[in-house]
Write an enzyme that holds these catalytic residues in place. Structure first.
Site, short mmCIF file in Angstrom:
data_model
loop_
_atom_site.label_atom_id
_atom_site.label_comp_id
_atom_site.label_asym_id
_atom_site.label_seq_id
_atom_site.Cartn_x
_atom_site.Cartn_y
_atom_site.Cartn_z
N GLU A 274 -7.35 8.38 6.69
CA GLU A 274 -7.61 8.95 8.01
C GLU A 274 -8.28 10.32 8.00
O GLU A 274 -7.63 11.34 8.28
CB GLU A 274 -6.32 9.01 8.83
CG GLU A 274 -5.74 7.63 9.11
CD GLU A 274 -4.60 7.66 10.13
OE1 GLU A 274 -4.13 8.74 10.46
OE2 GLU A 274 -4.20 6.58 10.57
N HIS B 18 -3.11 11.02 1.00
CA HIS B 18 -2.56 10.78 2.35
C HIS B 18 -1.95 12.11 2.82
O HIS B 18 -0.74 12.25 2.93
CB HIS B 18 -1.52 9.66 2.30
CG HIS B 18 -1.18 9.06 3.63
ND1 HIS B 18 -1.25 7.71 3.90
CD2 HIS B 18 -0.75 9.62 4.79
CE1 HIS B 18 -0.87 7.47 5.14
NE2 HIS B 18 -0.56 8.62 5.72
N ASN C 179 -7.02 1.71 9.88
CA ASN C 179 -5.70 1.93 10.48
C ASN C 179 -5.87 1.79 11.97
O ASN C 179 -6.69 2.50 12.58
CB ASN C 179 -5.16 3.34 10.18
CG ASN C 179 -4.68 3.47 8.74
OD1 ASN C 179 -4.70 2.51 7.97
ND2 ASN C 179 -4.25 4.66 8.38
N ARG D 62 0.85 -1.19 0.00
CA ARG D 62 0.00 0.00 0.00
C ARG D 62 0.89 1.25 0.00
O ARG D 62 1.77 1.39 0.85
CB ARG D 62 -0.90 0.00 1.25
CG ARG D 62 -1.67 1.30 1.40
CD ARG D 62 -2.59 1.30 2.62
NE ARG D 62 -3.23 2.61 2.69
CZ ARG D 62 -3.20 3.42 3.73
NH1 ARG D 62 -2.59 3.07 4.85
NH2 ARG D 62 -3.79 4.61 3.68
N GLU E 273 -3.12 -0.18 8.05
CA GLU E 273 -1.92 0.22 8.80
C GLU E 273 -2.00 -0.36 10.20
O GLU E 273 -3.07 -0.36 10.81
CB GLU E 273 -1.82 1.75 8.98
CG GLU E 273 -1.27 2.49 7.81
CD GLU E 273 -1.18 3.99 8.06
OE1 GLU E 273 -0.89 4.41 9.20
OE2 GLU E 273 -1.42 4.74 7.10
C1 BGC Z 1 -0.66 7.68 9.51
C2 BGC Z 1 0.79 7.52 9.09
C3 BGC Z 1 1.69 7.69 10.30
C4 BGC Z 1 1.34 6.63 11.31
C5 BGC Z 1 2.20 6.62 12.56
C6 BGC Z 1 -0.99 6.98 10.79
O1 BGC Z 1 -1.90 7.75 11.50
O2 BGC Z 1 -1.51 7.30 8.47
O3 BGC Z 1 1.07 8.45 8.09
O4 BGC Z 1 3.04 7.68 9.99
O5 BGC Z 1 0.01 6.81 11.72
O6 BGC Z 1 2.04 7.80 13.27
#
Ligand code: BGC
Length: 492
Positions: free
Chosen positions: A176, A131, A318, A86, A384
């Site tokens: 997000e 993003h 995420n 991704r 994520e």
């Molecule tokens: C985000 C990433 C970030 C990760 C760790 C997520 O909220 O999508 O861009 O690096 O968290 O903080």
């Protein structure tokens, strides 16, 4: 011989078609911030004009330099044996001004090369359109607070589907929404740092959800019939639980869930459509008390509700951690904030290098089973999940391994519980620019040497453990890599 006793224990396996991958984002890895005709993004703008907001005064101008190292990135994906990868597109690399009157051939070429390299080795690209790196030119017009935003976004999405949709079959519109809207247009923290407490996030939320739905319908009507892919949205769903079992704490935890993700999930995934009920009621009531003529939260018309409802083929989640919410302890400086309360953690939860990220028991499982119940068992991808260590922590990252093993045990629990979970993307393939923490916090399976002009990437111990899990489709808690030399297995 000694193994026979163990082998009677049933090993839990990940399904063969379960997609294992890693995730990254354009501004965090690409560099090449002004390469060729790329336009400025809001993160270029923020870090260049206000560098002291970043902990180590760094920026993403070069970062891991994927712009020049994309072949090495794909080599790492092959080393890990990933099924999927991704990553996100930088809007202003493709459309330097944000609008479609000018497209960048160099931007197309970069992403075409990156995608081709993955596809050549059988790695499924999963592409996020946005993003956090809005073209600055669009921010000059108000960005996501401008009611024309959904139109601009659909135009951009169509260019992207047209250009890459022959090879990309998994699309994610936004990464997000809370971090975009609440942090960016309300609390004044994320770029573009608009401080419009209690107003900005709701304007942004409606425009974002409408933009998502426009892109989704454009894809389903005009591209999916020939390209045959799926389109969803990624929402940050950390688990939010009440600090105590009191009714007040339980209600406040529910409001916090509605504010943190319900605001964006409810219009798309719920039966009723529109913004979440209790939060809408609270904002309406407070708005009147505060002297506004109407609620600070806009409404969806019936037509808009119907347009948005069901507009996603999957729910991208995420997930990082758990927060405990108390009704009595609120941020006093956020008097306007309608839902944000003090986040509590338990002392016994292991801590990462990031102050917000702890390892809480059953965090992934609680979040996923909640979504299953609430939204009628949608198709879910974990887009994520990951753990941070300090920049000088080195290659032996046993605490990251502990985190991944716990999370993946929960993934198996969720599959057992009937959650419609199709894949898992570890954050992140490699160390990268961690927003306000700069390079002080590291999330990578591969370490990146940011002092080295070649941005050399070296696998951490967790990379070997993740590789083994993907290969065997089971979690072996005893597994220790026999060396730290990484190779590409046959067939990758
Ligand atoms: C985000 C990433 C970030 C990760 C760790 C997520 O909220 O999508 O861009 O690096 O968290 O903080």
């Amino acid at each position: 011989m000694g193994c026979s006793a163990l082998s009677t224990k049933q090993e839990r396996r990940f399904p063969d078609d379960f997609l294992f991958g890693t995730a990254t984002a354009a501004y965090q890895i690409e560099g090449g911030w002004n390469a060729d005709d790329k336009g400025e993004s809001i993160w270029d703008h923020l870090t260049h004009n206000n560098p002291t907001v970043i902990k180590d005064l760094s920026n993403g101008d070069i970062t891991a330099d994927t712009y020049n190292n994309y072949k090495r990135d794909v080599e790492m994906m092959r080393e890990l044996g990933l099924d999927a990868y991704r990553f996100s597109l930088s809007w202003s690399r493709i459309l330097p001004n944000g609008l479609t009157n000018k497209v960048s051939e160099a931007g197309f070429a970069f992403y075409n090369n990156y995608i081709d390299e993955m596809v050549k080795y059988g790695i499924t690209p999963m592409v996020t359109l946005y993003h956090w790196d809005l073209p600055q030119k669009l921010q000059d017009l108000g960005g996501l607070a401008n009611p024309l935003f959904p139109e601009w976004y659909e135009d951009y999405a169509r260019v992207v589907f047209e250009q890459f949709g022959d090879r990309v079959k998994h699309w994610i519109t936004f990464n997000e929404p809370r971090e975009i809207c609440y942090e960016g247009y309300d609390a004044g923290r994320n770029a573009p740092q608009v401080n419009a407490t209690g107003i900005g996030s709701y304007l942004c939320a409606k425009n974002l959800v409408m933009a998502h739905a426009r892109a989704y319908h454009a894809y389903k009507n005009d591209f999916a019939p020939s390209q045959g892919g799926v389109c969803g949205i990624t929402i940050c769903v950390n688990w939010v639980a009440p600090l105590t079992d009191s009714e007040e704490d339980r209600f406040e935890a529910e409001l916090s869930r509605q504010g943190q993700w319900g605001l964006y999930a409810e219009p798309i995934f719920s039966e009723e459509g529109g913004f979440p009920k209790e939060l809408s009621e609270r904002v309406a009531q407070r708005s009147i008390e505060q002297g506004y003529p109407r609620s600070r939260m806009p409404e969806f018309t019936d037509e808009e509700k119907a347009f948005v409802k069901g507009a996603a083929d999957f729910f991208g989640v995420n997930h990082y951690t758990t927060f405990l919410i108390s009704a009595t302890e609120k941020f006093s400086e956020h008097a306007f904030s309608d839902f944000e309360t003090e986040n509590h953690y338990l002392d016994e939860w292991p801590k990462s290098a990031s102050d917000w990220l702890n390892l809480a028991p059953n965090s992934v499982l609680n979040a996923l089973t909640h979504l299953k119940e609430k939204y009628n068992n949608p198709v879910i991808y974990i887009t994520e999940n990951g753990w941070s260590t300090r920049h000088d922590a080195g290659l032996i990252d046993d605490d990251r391994i502990r985190y991944y093993r716990a999370a993946l045990e929960n993934v198996l629990d969720a599959l057992d519980a009937g959650v419609n979970l199709k894949g898992y993307m570890a954050w992140s393939l490699m160390d990268n620019f961690e927003w306000f923490a700069g390079y002080t916090e590291r999330f990578g399976l591969y370490e990146v040497d940011f002092e080295d002009p070649a941005r050399t990437r070296t696998p951490k111990k967790s990379a070997f453990v993740y590789k083994q899990i993907i290969k065997k489709r089971v979690i072996d808690h005893e597994y220790e890599p026999s060396s730290m030399t990484m190779t590409i297995d046959e067939g990758h």
